[in-house]
Scaffold this motif. Structure first.
Motif, PDB file in Angstrom:
ATOM      1  N   CYS A  43      40.682  49.373  32.772  1.00  0.00           N
ATOM      2  CA  CYS A  43      39.663  48.526  32.123  1.00  0.00           C
ATOM      3  C   CYS A  43      39.495  48.993  30.684  1.00  0.00           C
ATOM      4  N   CYS A  64      38.004  38.219  38.634  1.00  0.00           N
ATOM      5  CA  CYS A  64      38.617  39.482  38.217  1.00  0.00           C
ATOM      6  C   CYS A  64      38.968  40.308  39.452  1.00  0.00           C
ATOM      7  N   THR A  70      33.386  38.527  37.881  1.00  0.00           N
ATOM      8  CA  THR A  70      33.451  37.540  36.799  1.00  0.00           C
ATOM      9  C   THR A  70      34.782  36.812  36.827  1.00  0.00           C
ATOM     10  N   GLU A  71      34.757  35.537  36.469  1.00  0.00           N
ATOM     11  CA  GLU A  71      36.007  34.778  36.356  1.00  0.00           C
ATOM     12  C   GLU A  71      36.731  35.191  35.082  1.00  0.00           C
ATOM     13  N   LEU A  72      38.042  35.290  35.183  1.00  0.00           N
ATOM     14  CA  LEU A  72      38.870  35.713  34.061  1.00  0.00           C
ATOM     15  C   LEU A  72      38.987  34.609  33.015  1.00  0.00           C
ATOM     16  N   CYS A 114      38.894  40.150  31.504  1.00  0.00           N
ATOM     17  CA  CYS A 114      37.556  40.094  32.086  1.00  0.00           C
ATOM     18  C   CYS A 114      36.585  40.591  31.025  1.00  0.00           C
ATOM     19  N   GLU A 116      33.544  41.307  31.397  1.00  0.00           N
ATOM     20  CA  GLU A 116      32.562  42.245  31.947  1.00  0.00           C
ATOM     21  C   GLU A 116      33.118  43.658  32.071  1.00  0.00           C
ATOM     22  N   ASN A 120      42.397  43.785  31.537  1.00  0.00           N
ATOM     23  CA  ASN A 120      43.254  42.781  30.915  1.00  0.00           C
ATOM     24  C   ASN A 120      44.676  42.988  31.378  1.00  0.00           C
TER      25      ASN A 120
END
Length: 131
Positions: A43, A64, A70-72, A114, A116, A120
């Motif tokens: 992350c 993610c 969270t949605e990417l 992401c 949050e 990546n």
């Protein structure tokens, strides 16, 4: 080639020269889930990538795989002759159409991020332009 969700996600058939990194993605996620890699080690998105994802990224319905909250978002950078050395972040379909219409070929790098947890991954590299 169009700047469509299918192209970005790699589901359009017949595209030339695409390098897909989904297998490497799966391996990395598995290593995190097995505890062989710490979340902090993966992350590590650059602040500029997170800013681009937050402001101009294409929303996906994929959650993610690391934080699972969270949605990417997808961010596309294009590198090639005559473009900025640090690449060009493509934020609209019109920008992609202009790049695709160029006579010189460039490479588009599609990255999922992401916003949050800052995970990546480079999803794919595809040629654009050169028509």
């Amino acid at each position: 080639m169009s700047f469509s969700v299918g192209t970005i996600r790699g589901t359009d058939g017949g595209a030339r020269g695409i390098v897909d990194h989904r297998l490497a993605r799966r391996m990395l996620i598995n290593e995190v889930k097995r505890g062989r890699l710490r979340e902090e080690a993966v992350c590590d998105a650059h602040p500029e990538l997170i800013r681009a994802a937050r402001n101009v990224g294409t929303q996906t319905s994929t959650v993610c795989p690391i934080c699972e909250e969270t949605e990417l978002k997808l961010v596309t950078y294009v590198f090639g002759h005559g473009l900025q050395a640090q690449g060009h972040c493509v934020s609209t379909a019109e920008q992609m159409r202009r790049i695709e219409a160029r006579s010189t070929e460039a490479s588009a790098y599609v990255v999922e991020a992401c916003v949050e947890c800052r995970w990546n991954h480079l999803l794919r590299i595809l040629p654009v332009g050169g028509t």
